[in-house]
Write a protein that holds these residues in place. Structure first.
Motif, PDB file in Angstrom:
ATOM      1  N   SER A  73       0.834  -1.201   0.000  1.00  0.00           N
ATOM      2  CA  SER A  73       0.000   0.000   0.000  1.00  0.00           C
ATOM      3  C   SER A  73       0.873   1.257   0.000  1.00  0.00           C
ATOM      4  O   SER A  73       2.020   1.237   0.454  1.00  0.00           O
ATOM      5  CB  SER A  73      -0.960  -0.017   1.187  1.00  0.00           C
ATOM      6  N   GLN A  74       0.320   2.316  -0.522  1.00  0.00           N
ATOM      7  CA  GLN A  74       1.073   3.557  -0.684  1.00  0.00           C
ATOM      8  C   GLN A  74       1.501   4.102   0.682  1.00  0.00           C
ATOM      9  O   GLN A  74       0.671   4.211   1.590  1.00  0.00           O
ATOM     10  CB  GLN A  74       0.206   4.584  -1.414  1.00  0.00           C
ATOM     11  N   PRO A  75       2.763   4.466   0.829  1.00  0.00           N
ATOM     12  CA  PRO A  75       3.215   4.980   2.122  1.00  0.00           C
ATOM     13  C   PRO A  75       2.579   6.325   2.450  1.00  0.00           C
ATOM     14  O   PRO A  75       2.263   7.110   1.558  1.00  0.00           O
ATOM     15  CB  PRO A  75       4.720   5.126   1.933  1.00  0.00           C
ATOM     16  N   ILE A  76       2.434   6.545   3.748  1.00  0.00           N
ATOM     17  CA  ILE A  76       1.961   7.837   4.256  1.00  0.00           C
ATOM     18  C   ILE A  76       3.183   8.575   4.784  1.00  0.00           C
ATOM     19  O   ILE A  76       4.035   7.969   5.461  1.00  0.00           O
ATOM     20  CB  ILE A  76       0.903   7.602   5.359  1.00  0.00           C
ATOM     21  N   LEU A  77       3.299   9.827   4.438  1.00  0.00           N
ATOM     22  CA  LEU A  77       4.442  10.624   4.878  1.00  0.00           C
ATOM     23  C   LEU A  77       3.952  11.686   5.853  1.00  0.00           C
ATOM     24  O   LEU A  77       2.887  12.278   5.657  1.00  0.00           O
ATOM     25  CB  LEU A  77       5.125  11.296   3.684  1.00  0.00           C
ATOM     26  N   ARG A 110      -0.952  11.590   2.233  1.00  0.00           N
ATOM     27  CA  ARG A 110      -1.619  10.278   2.187  1.00  0.00           C
ATOM     28  C   ARG A 110      -2.218  10.070   0.805  1.00  0.00           C
ATOM     29  O   ARG A 110      -2.363  11.024   0.033  1.00  0.00           O
ATOM     30  CB  ARG A 110      -2.716  10.227   3.257  1.00  0.00           C
ATOM     31  N   PRO A 111      -2.611   8.819   0.474  1.00  0.00           N
ATOM     32  CA  PRO A 111      -3.272   8.605  -0.815  1.00  0.00           C
ATOM     33  C   PRO A 111      -4.603   9.351  -0.863  1.00  0.00           C
ATOM     34  O   PRO A 111      -5.247   9.528   0.182  1.00  0.00           O
ATOM     35  CB  PRO A 111      -3.533   7.100  -0.855  1.00  0.00           C
ATOM     36  N   THR A 126       3.379   8.014  -7.880  1.00  0.00           N
ATOM     37  CA  THR A 126       2.808   8.073  -6.539  1.00  0.00           C
ATOM     38  C   THR A 126       2.307   9.490  -6.335  1.00  0.00           C
ATOM     39  O   THR A 126       3.064  10.453  -6.500  1.00  0.00           O
ATOM     40  CB  THR A 126       3.868   7.744  -5.471  1.00  0.00           C
ATOM     41  N   THR A 127       1.020   9.603  -5.991  1.00  0.00           N
ATOM     42  CA  THR A 127       0.417  10.921  -5.782  1.00  0.00           C
ATOM     43  C   THR A 127      -0.116  10.986  -4.360  1.00  0.00           C
ATOM     44  O   THR A 127      -0.906  10.130  -3.955  1.00  0.00           O
ATOM     45  CB  THR A 127      -0.742  11.160  -6.781  1.00  0.00           C
TER      46      THR A 127
END
Ligand code: COA
Length: 186
Positions: free
Chosen positions: A2-6, A14-15, A66-67
């Motif tokens: 899953s897309q990482p959260i920064l 977040r996504p 990645t957005t």
């Protein structure tokens, strides 16, 4: 994966999710955003918001891009202010392209630099990249300020190099090498 959260001091990156559509339509329906970006049209309504978000999950899962939604963190309000992206189609060669925009109410408060810095750190520390690239329209020096603050270096200016609607835009091209990043962050 899953897309990482920064996270940063003020922001949560977040996504995007479908529930963001109304807030996205609100923040992106801004001529100040559309004027200097290629991917944001104007006007930008709820339908445009769903269309804009539709490819994002697949683009992440297939390694194209990645957005992240740039939001204030919960300590503040969770407000959606814009986006930051890494286009990673050439990541196997160690290269990606940085992009970002914020709604005009949120300009000049350091948010773009803070959000983009998180994406840059992620790119160099987690993706094994050796070079980030970016460009902006020549008539958009604010974006150049963000890139220079991050550590990017201006490479060249190219006339009529990007098509936006019926217009060809002059651009300034930058890159940021892993060696410069390491020297700046040691
Ligand atoms: C470009 C953009 C992302 C800048 O966002 P921002 O949150 O205002 O940027 P920051 O607050 O982090 O500012 C970074 C630097 O740029 C400078 N800056 C911001 N807006 C500026 C402007 N209009 N003119 C000149 N400098 C500007 C700031 O002063 C700051 O430098 P400083 O810290 O030395 O004062 C924002 O204006 C934007 O989203 N514009 C519309 C979409 C767009 O152009 N996206 C980029 C496409 S390449």
């Amino acid at each position: 994966m899953s897309q990482p959260i920064l996270t940063t001091e003020r922001l949560l990156l977040r996504p995007f999710c479908p529930e963001d559509a109304p807030a996205l339509a609100l923040v992106a329906n801004d001529f100040g955003v559309a004027d200097t970006t290629v991917a944001v049209k104007h006007p930008f309504d709820l339908t445009a918001a769903y269309e804009w978000m539709a490819p994002l999950k697949d683009a992440y899962e297939t390694g194209i891009r990645t957005t992240w939604a740039v939001t204030l963190n919960q300590e503040y309000s969770g407000l959606l202010m814009g986006m930051v992206s890494l286009s990673t189609e050439e990541a196997d060669q160690g290269v990606a392209e940085l992009g970002y925009w914020l709604g005009s109410p949120y300009w000049r408060q350091g948010f773009a630099t803070e959000a983009a810095r998180a994406a840059v750190t992620y790119a160099f520390e987690n993706l094994g990249l050796i070079r980030l690239q970016a460009y902006h329209f020549t008539r958009n020096p604010a974006s150049g300020s963000v890139l220079l603050k991050l550590g990017f270096k201006e490479l060249c200016q190219r006339p009529q190099a990007v098509r936006k609607g019926n217009t060809l835009e002059d651009i300034v091209i930058y890159d940021y090498l892993i060696g410069d990043y390491q020297a700046k962050n040691k």
